[in-house]
Design an enzyme around this catalytic site. Structure first.
Site, PDB file in Angstrom:
ATOM      1  CG  ASP A 116      -2.219   0.436   0.983  1.00  0.00           C
ATOM      2  OD1 ASP A 116      -2.516   1.351   0.107  1.00  0.00           O
ATOM      3  OD2 ASP A 116      -3.257   0.046   1.469  1.00  0.00           O
ATOM      4  CG  ASP A 173      -9.655   2.138  -0.963  1.00  0.00           C
ATOM      5  OD1 ASP A 173      -8.627   2.362  -1.634  1.00  0.00           O
ATOM      6  OD2 ASP A 173      -9.361   1.882   0.269  1.00  0.00           O
TER       7      ASP A 173
HETATM    8  C1  GLA Z   1      -6.056   1.470   1.477  1.00  0.00           C
HETATM    9  C2  GLA Z   1      -6.139   0.480   0.131  1.00  0.00           C
HETATM   10  C3  GLA Z   1      -7.272  -0.399   0.551  1.00  0.00           C
HETATM   11  C4  GLA Z   1      -6.922  -1.178   1.906  1.00  0.00           C
HETATM   12  C5  GLA Z   1      -6.717  -0.135   2.960  1.00  0.00           C
HETATM   13  C6  GLA Z   1      -6.224  -0.930   4.326  1.00  0.00           C
HETATM   14  O1  GLA Z   1      -7.208   2.089   1.454  1.00  0.00           O
HETATM   15  O2  GLA Z   1      -6.226   1.188  -0.831  1.00  0.00           O
HETATM   16  O3  GLA Z   1      -7.444  -1.535  -0.452  1.00  0.00           O
HETATM   17  O4  GLA Z   1      -5.890  -2.130   1.838  1.00  0.00           O
HETATM   18  O5  GLA Z   1      -5.812   0.612   2.635  1.00  0.00           O
HETATM   19  O6  GLA Z   1      -5.891   0.054   5.158  1.00  0.00           O
END
Ligand code: GLA
Length: 390
Positions: A141, A198
């Site tokens: 990430d 997301d």
């Molecule tokens: C980010 C990623 C998500 C998830 C969260 C976890 O937002 O894009 O897919 O992995 O972190 O905290």
């Protein structure tokens, strides 16, 4: 004769993945509510529901698996003993004992997005730790990255750290599409790149994600695929990214778009309790075959410029067939008119297209020059097509 140091050369055991990975990831539904029991039950569900037989292979634990601080002596990240009392190797062994592959999560910054230790400046140690756990897939990430640290360099660094372990580990880079990720990520050793922010379980969210990638799909190819995020199919508004939820027509459209775009198929619903509609959709072999097509060619888009609520996607497949996906993203039922000339099929060539409807498994007839199809609101129709002499 070996060149000096040759025995130290690591990685490069062949291509780690040739096709977009398929599996399950804990984040969409469970967020922080993860533990060994969930992973064991999800692994069992992957077998019992037929997911594994359909090609789903990776079981990935997302953020929130560790303690809040590293071990002060070894510097290693430590699993949360309340969630994973037997440690990660035991979980990994269980997943492997089911013939599945095991995935985990870290971050290029000093903390993960949910504020657990990140791998910044610990990349080689953490990669080694993941390899010791038997990890086959690492999602990486992009939160809490120091301003002074170059993002591209941090993905390269983890790419190299994973290869240095000598273990085949799918490197799933997750920078949300920043810095034109598609233009450089392949050079870091990554096998996947998250191309957007997301996903949420709403029609608007999956549509926005798909639309945003339509002009960037030619960068996605065997070795390194565009990752449009975990599917919300089957969530019906429940879970962490649940939001308003979608109806079954939306889930068909979401799943089929991901397949037409050759994206990873990572389920995000609670696979232990999928309903039959979800199970049938995500195990549809014809759709999966389109997703997993060896050549992973980007579709051609046939809709008029500026038309945003209809997607006509036409994709060349490896065995000489074609896939045709018609997506109605509007609030009204619509007729779609496909002019074969736009696909490359000149009318003068004398060919027709013989269609199979992949949702119904039914014969879609033989069509010359054009096809008119009624597509209900939010829904889609997908065909596999073959050139024939009528
Ligand atoms: C980010 C990623 C998500 C998830 C969260 C976890 O937002 O894009 O897919 O992995 O972190 O905290």
């Amino acid at each position: 004769m070996h060149a000096a140091g040759e025995e130290e050369r690591k990685g490069g055991n062949g291509m780690v993945i040739r096709k977009p990975p398929m599996g399950f990831n804990t984040w969409n539904t469970f967020g922080n509510r993860i533990d060994e029991k969930l992973i064991v039950e999800s692994a069992d569900a992957m077998i019992a529901t037929g997911l594994k037989d359909a090609g789903y292979e990776y079981l990935v634990i997302d953020d929130c698996w560790s303690k809040y601080e590293r071990d002060p002596e070894s510097g290693k990240i430590i699993p949360d003993p309340d969630k994973f009392p037997r440690g990660m190797r035991a979980v990994s062994d269980y997943v492997h004992s089911k013939g599945l592959k095991f995935g985990m999560y870290s971050c290029n910054g000093v903390r993960t997005c949910a504020d657990y230790p990140g791998s910044y400046d610990h990349e080689f140690l953490d990669a080694q730790t993941f390899a010791e756990y038997g990890v086959d897939y690492l999602k990486y990430d992009n939160c809490y990255r120091p301003e002074s640290a170059d993002q591209k360099m941090l993905y390269r660094r983890m790419g190299m750290a994973l290869r240095a372990t000598g273990r085949d580990i799918v490197f799933s880079a997750c920078n949300w599409g920043q810095n034109d990720v598609w233009s450089w990520i392949r050079s870091t050793g990554a096998h996947l790149y998250r191309s957007t922010g997301d996903i949420f379980d709403t029609p608007e969210s999956y549509r926005m994600i798909a639309r945003s990638q339509m002009d960037k799909l030619s960068a996605s190819a065997p070795g390194c695929f565009n990752d449009m995020d975990m599917l919300t199919v089957g969530m019906y508004g429940k879970g962490l990214v649940g939001s308003t939820g979608c109806n079954d027509a939306d889930y068909r459209s979401q799943f089929a778009l991901w397949c037409m775009f050759s994206c990873p198929l990572m389920l995000g619903c609670d696979i232990r309790y999928m309903n039959e509609a979800t199970r049938q959709l995500v195990t549809n072999r014809e759709l999966i075959a389109i997703d997993q097509d060896e050549e992973a060619r980007p579709p051609i888009f046939l809709q008029g410029e500026g038309e945003t609520d209809r997607i006509y996607a036409f994709k060349f497949l490896e065995n000489g067939d074609y896939a045709l996906g018609l997506f109605n993203l509007s609030e009204e039922d619509r007729d779609f008119n496909v002019l074969f000339n736009d696909t490359g099929l000149a009318a003068s060539a004398g060919y027709a297209l013989a269609l199979t409807n992949v949702f119904e498994g039914s014969n879609g007839g033989v069509h010359k020059e054009h096809l008119r199809v009624h597509v209900p609101s939010h829904d889609c129709v997908v065909y596999r097509a073959r050139l024939v002499r009528p």
